[in-house]
Design an enzyme around this catalytic site. Structure first.
Site, PDB file in Angstrom:
ATOM      1  N   HIS A 127       0.828  -1.193   0.000  1.00 51.23           N
ATOM      2  CA  HIS A 127       0.000   0.000   0.000  1.00 51.23           C
ATOM      3  C   HIS A 127       0.868   1.251   0.000  1.00 51.23           C
ATOM      4  O   HIS A 127       1.800   1.368   0.785  1.00 51.23           O
ATOM      5  CB  HIS A 127      -0.955   0.014   1.196  1.00 51.23           C
ATOM      6  CG  HIS A 127      -2.090   0.961   0.984  1.00 51.23           C
ATOM      7  ND1 HIS A 127      -2.091   2.214   1.513  1.00 51.23           N
ATOM      8  CD2 HIS A 127      -3.217   0.834   0.254  1.00 51.23           C
ATOM      9  CE1 HIS A 127      -3.202   2.828   1.114  1.00 51.23           C
ATOM     10  NE2 HIS A 127      -3.906   2.008   0.367  1.00 51.23           N
ATOM     11  N   PRO A 128       0.576   2.202  -0.874  1.00 50.22           N
ATOM     12  CA  PRO A 128       1.506   3.300  -1.098  1.00 50.22           C
ATOM     13  C   PRO A 128       1.349   4.494  -0.153  1.00 50.22           C
ATOM     14  O   PRO A 128       1.976   5.534  -0.381  1.00 50.22           O
ATOM     15  CB  PRO A 128       1.199   3.716  -2.539  1.00 50.22           C
ATOM     16  CG  PRO A 128      -0.224   3.367  -2.727  1.00 50.22           C
ATOM     17  CD  PRO A 128      -0.543   2.226  -1.818  1.00 50.22           C
ATOM     18  N   CYS A 129       0.572   4.374   0.924  1.00 52.62           N
ATOM     19  CA  CYS A 129       0.283   5.580   1.695  1.00 52.62           C
ATOM     20  C   CYS A 129       1.528   6.179   2.340  1.00 52.62           C
ATOM     21  O   CYS A 129       1.594   7.367   2.581  1.00 52.62           O
ATOM     22  CB  CYS A 129      -0.798   5.303   2.732  1.00 52.62           C
ATOM     23  SG  CYS A 129      -0.408   3.960   3.846  1.00 52.62           S
ATOM     24  N   LYS A 130       2.543   5.361   2.620  1.00 52.24           N
ATOM     25  CA  LYS A 130       3.739   5.913   3.252  1.00 52.24           C
ATOM     26  C   LYS A 130       4.898   6.068   2.270  1.00 52.24           C
ATOM     27  O   LYS A 130       5.986   6.476   2.638  1.00 52.24           O
ATOM     28  CB  LYS A 130       4.182   5.006   4.410  1.00 52.24           C
ATOM     29  CG  LYS A 130       3.237   5.023   5.599  1.00 52.24           C
ATOM     30  CD  LYS A 130       3.459   6.274   6.450  1.00 52.24           C
ATOM     31  CE  LYS A 130       2.604   6.260   7.704  1.00 52.24           C
ATOM     32  NZ  LYS A 130       1.187   6.525   7.383  1.00 52.24           N
ATOM     33  N   HIS A 131       4.658   5.703   1.017  1.00 50.18           N
ATOM     34  CA  HIS A 131       5.758   5.705   0.053  1.00 50.18           C
ATOM     35  C   HIS A 131       6.416   7.081  -0.053  1.00 50.18           C
ATOM     36  O   HIS A 131       7.636   7.200  -0.047  1.00 50.18           O
ATOM     37  CB  HIS A 131       5.266   5.292  -1.333  1.00 50.18           C
ATOM     38  CG  HIS A 131       5.063   3.818  -1.464  1.00 50.18           C
ATOM     39  ND1 HIS A 131       5.066   2.979  -0.384  1.00 50.18           N
ATOM     40  CD2 HIS A 131       4.860   3.035  -2.548  1.00 50.18           C
ATOM     41  CE1 HIS A 131       4.864   1.747  -0.806  1.00 50.18           C
ATOM     42  NE2 HIS A 131       4.740   1.756  -2.103  1.00 50.18           N
TER      43      HIS A 131
END
Lengths: 340, 360
Positions: B267-271
């Site tokens: 999941h890219p939310c912290k990328h």
């Protein structure tokens, strides 16, 4: 100087989940109850050696290239596959019921597929169908289960091809392989710049520093001797002493068109990228001879098709179908269970 | 509930605007154009990666039609992530990593853990894999794995043993030129040349990188296959995800460029924030390097081929980071974004060799 029989590493199959999705779609919307054969396109890649970071210095892991089919397999063939990948044509036959799948006359289907390769060699002298394959399936759509069985027909050579076991297969990076780093880079460049993918090719040494890569159809039995020319192919095998399955039909092809052939230098091309140093090439070469040298080799009877083998073995290592169970990845109920 | 959430995501994705301004150094996010540029660089440097079109009906209009997402196939996964579980007792396995070439490092090292350490289990043994116990909640998934075997299905599933055995036909029994399947494992360095020709059975992964419009970062997707090249179940895929991320940041989602495919996704939310930190660090060392080069020589061309950061492990993993070696100092170029991104993904799935692009 004892010759040993060359053993070919079978080509494993790999079905991408999207292949089954597409087959499901096709079955429901287009094929419906028809179980006619459908043309598909697969690809296989070179076998690779992977450095194992945790396994101590110099530990390698071989990963065999596999024939893979995916969603796009039903459409046009990939126009320009990356270097180290070879296209393969095939047919898929989907049965409506498990009973039909079980009762299918597999020997007949297999022979038809082999005959097709044989006639294409005889009539067109083209290599385009040499690596063709057959796939029979039964799709249990409600349970997301797919039964399938691949066959990669390969002609059996009589007498068998042998390789001298003292010379054996050697890496092209070793000094006595006959190839230099620059020559290999040149082969790589010519392969990657080729307008159409070269699954089978000839590597001609024109002079000490010039190398020419041409399609194998241009083979000339009088000028292309083992000293000047290697027969190359995209090799999915990662095993040092076993060339990949596609070589079998290539050898059969060359023998049919040039019945007097008895010795060939083979280049198993296993490099998907330019080696970073001169000793880092993964490809291998070996010189094959027909028969074990104890009896003279009869010229090949080119009128009758040789025997063919090539049903893929299942997980248990027996000849039998495989099962892809996509329920864990497709069943909405199961997906909901693991969702956060 | 999950379906509802996915609907919400797709609407949010639809409504969010396409990022236009290049801000990758400030906040770690990139525009679609930068994604394409970084992808082109990755494909150029490492031919194992390639662009894909995907399903035309799912194509995103802000990306070129033939460059919808990146894919690399058959990435090997040699052992399970759980075998890398890390304890305090192993601190001596840490080593310092320098992103600058030796010498130029001034306290800017990273700590690499797990270096050169034997894994807990002999993952080289394929039989080992099935022994890894699944946790309670995954039991139903795990039992699905049992039915993967052809002749062990339950209930109404037809018994495939009834299929006429081809061996009876004597079709292939006598073929002396078929290599026997090899089940043995890791090839020793000494054997690579002498070569008893060991074929290793390993899990392989297809790794896809898409552009996430809402988070404005790349997003990675995983499709796994077991040793027999049958697709992995989610539970099995989670074995290859480090424990900190499994079932939290890594979930099974519908793949955006296919109508029906499900794949595991990070999941890219912290990328963006992670990428920002990494880029800041790299940028500093790259700038320092470039300044040093400018002072040192008037012909920077000679140094063009230098890799500004290399990872000195036994595996010889090197990341191509030939950042902006242009005449003036501009720091890290955005082309590198995906190379850095792969490093980051490699930390989430430590045993999948996504990052070993140069190692084979």
């Amino acid at each position: 100087m004892a010759p040993t029989i060359v053993q070919f590493a079978p080509l494993p199959s790999q079905t991408h989940p999207s292949f089954w999705h597409k087959l499901t779609e096709l079955k429901l919307d287009v094929l419906k109850l028809s179980d006619a054969e459908v043309e598909i396109n697969g690809t296989y890649g070179v076998g690779r050696l992977i450095k194992d970071r945790e396994g101590g210095p110099g530990a390698y892991v071989g990963v065999t290239g596999s024939l893979s089919v995916e969603e796009e397999s039903f459409g046009q063939a990939h126009a320009n596959p990356a270097i180290g990948n070879a296209p393969a044509k095939g047919t898929v036959k989907n049965y409506n019921t498990i009973e039909e799948f079980k009762a299918a006359d597999k020997t007949k289907l297999f022979n038809e597929a082999a005959d097709k390769i044989w006639t294409s060699v005889q009539t067109t002298r083209s290599t385009s169908l040499l690596n063709s394959f057959l796939l029979i399936t039964f799709a249990d759509l409600k349970k997301y289960k797919y039964f399938y069985w691949f066959a990669f027909p390969a002609f059996v050579s009589t007498p068998a091809w042998h390789i001298d076991d003292t010379a054996g297969w050697i890496g092209v990076s070793s000094p006595n392989s006959g190839y230099t780093h620059d020559q290999l880079t040149s082969i790589y460049d010519q392969l990657s710049k080729s307008p159409k993918p070269l699954s089978y090719f000839l590597v001609r040494s024109l002079s000490s520093d010039s190398i020419q890569v041409v399609p194998v159809e241009e083979f000339n039995a009088t000028t292309d001797t083992p000293t000047s020319t290697s027969i190359g192919f995209i090799d999915p095998s990662a095993q040092a002493q076993n060339p990949g399955w596609p070589l079998r039909n290539l050898l059969a092809y060359l023998r049919v068109l040039h019945p007097s052939l008895t010795s060939l230098k083979i280049l198993c091309w296993r490099d998907a990228e330019v080696a970073r140093s001169a000793d880092d090439w993964k490809s291998r070469v070996g010189t094959l001879t027909l028969g074990d040298g104890t009896s003279p080799v009869e010229p090949m009877d080119t009128t009758t098709r040789p025997n063919a083998v090539g049903w893929e073995k299942n997980v248990q290592g027996k000849l039998g179908p495989r099962l892809a169970d996509l329920a864990p990845m497709m069943d909405p109920v199961r997906l909901a269970n693991q969702a956060v | 509930m999950h379906a509802l959430q996915q609907q919400y995501w797709s609407i949010r994705d639809y409504l969010s605007p396409v990022l236009k301004e290049s801000k990758f150094k400030e906040h770690g996010r990139i525009t679609p154009e930068e994604f394409v540029a970084a992808g082109d660089f990755l494909v150029y440097k490492f031919p194992v990666w390639s662009w894909e079109k995907g399903d035309p009906s799912k194509a995103r209009d802000f990306l070129p039609a033939d460059k919808q997402y990146l894919v690399t196939r058959g990435v090997p996964c040699l052992r399970r992530a759980s075998s890398l579980a890390y304890t305090d007792a192993e601190e001596d396995a840490e080593r310092l990593l320098s992103f600058a070439d030796a010498g130029a490092s001034d306290g800017d090292e990273w700590v690499e853990t797990h270096a050169g350490r034997k894994s807990n289990s002999d993952a080289a043994n394929p039989g080992e894999i099935k022994d890894i116990p699944d946790d309670g909640p995954q039991d139903d998934l795990a039992s699905g794995m049992g039915s993967l075997s052809v002749d062990g299905p339950v209930g109404e599933i037809p018994d495939m043993d009834d299929i006429p055995d081809m061996e009876e036909d004597d079709l292939e029994a006598g073929d002396e030129a078929t290599a026997a399947p090899k089940t043995s494992n890791v090839i020793d360095a000494s054997q690579v040349e002498v070569a008893s020709g060991n074929l290793l059975q390993v899990r392989t992964y297809d790794v896809m990188i898409t552009y996430d419009k809402y988070y404005q970062t790349p997003r990675s997707w995983l499709l796994g296959y077991d040793e027999n090249r049958t697709p992995l179940t989610p539970a099995q895929i989670f074995q290859d995800v480090s424990a900190d991320h499994a079932q939290k940041t890594v979930t099974i989602e519908p793949f955006p460029h296919s109508s029906s495919l499900q794949a595991a996704s990070v999941h890219p939310c912290k990328h963006a924030s992670v990428m920002k930190k990494v880029i800041e660090r790299m940028n500093n060392s790259v700038i320092a390097e470039q300044l040093a080069q400018q002072q040192k020589t008037s012909s920077p061309k000679e140094n063009k081929k230098k890799w500004p950061f290399s990872r000195k492990t036994s595996g010889g993993k090197e990341i191509a980071a030939g950042a902006g070696e242009d005449e003036e100092v501009e720091g890290m170029r955005v082309d590198f974004y995906l190379v850095v991104f792969l490093k980051f993904i490699a930390s989430i799935v430590p045993t999948i060799e996504v990052d070993s692009t140069t190692a084979f």
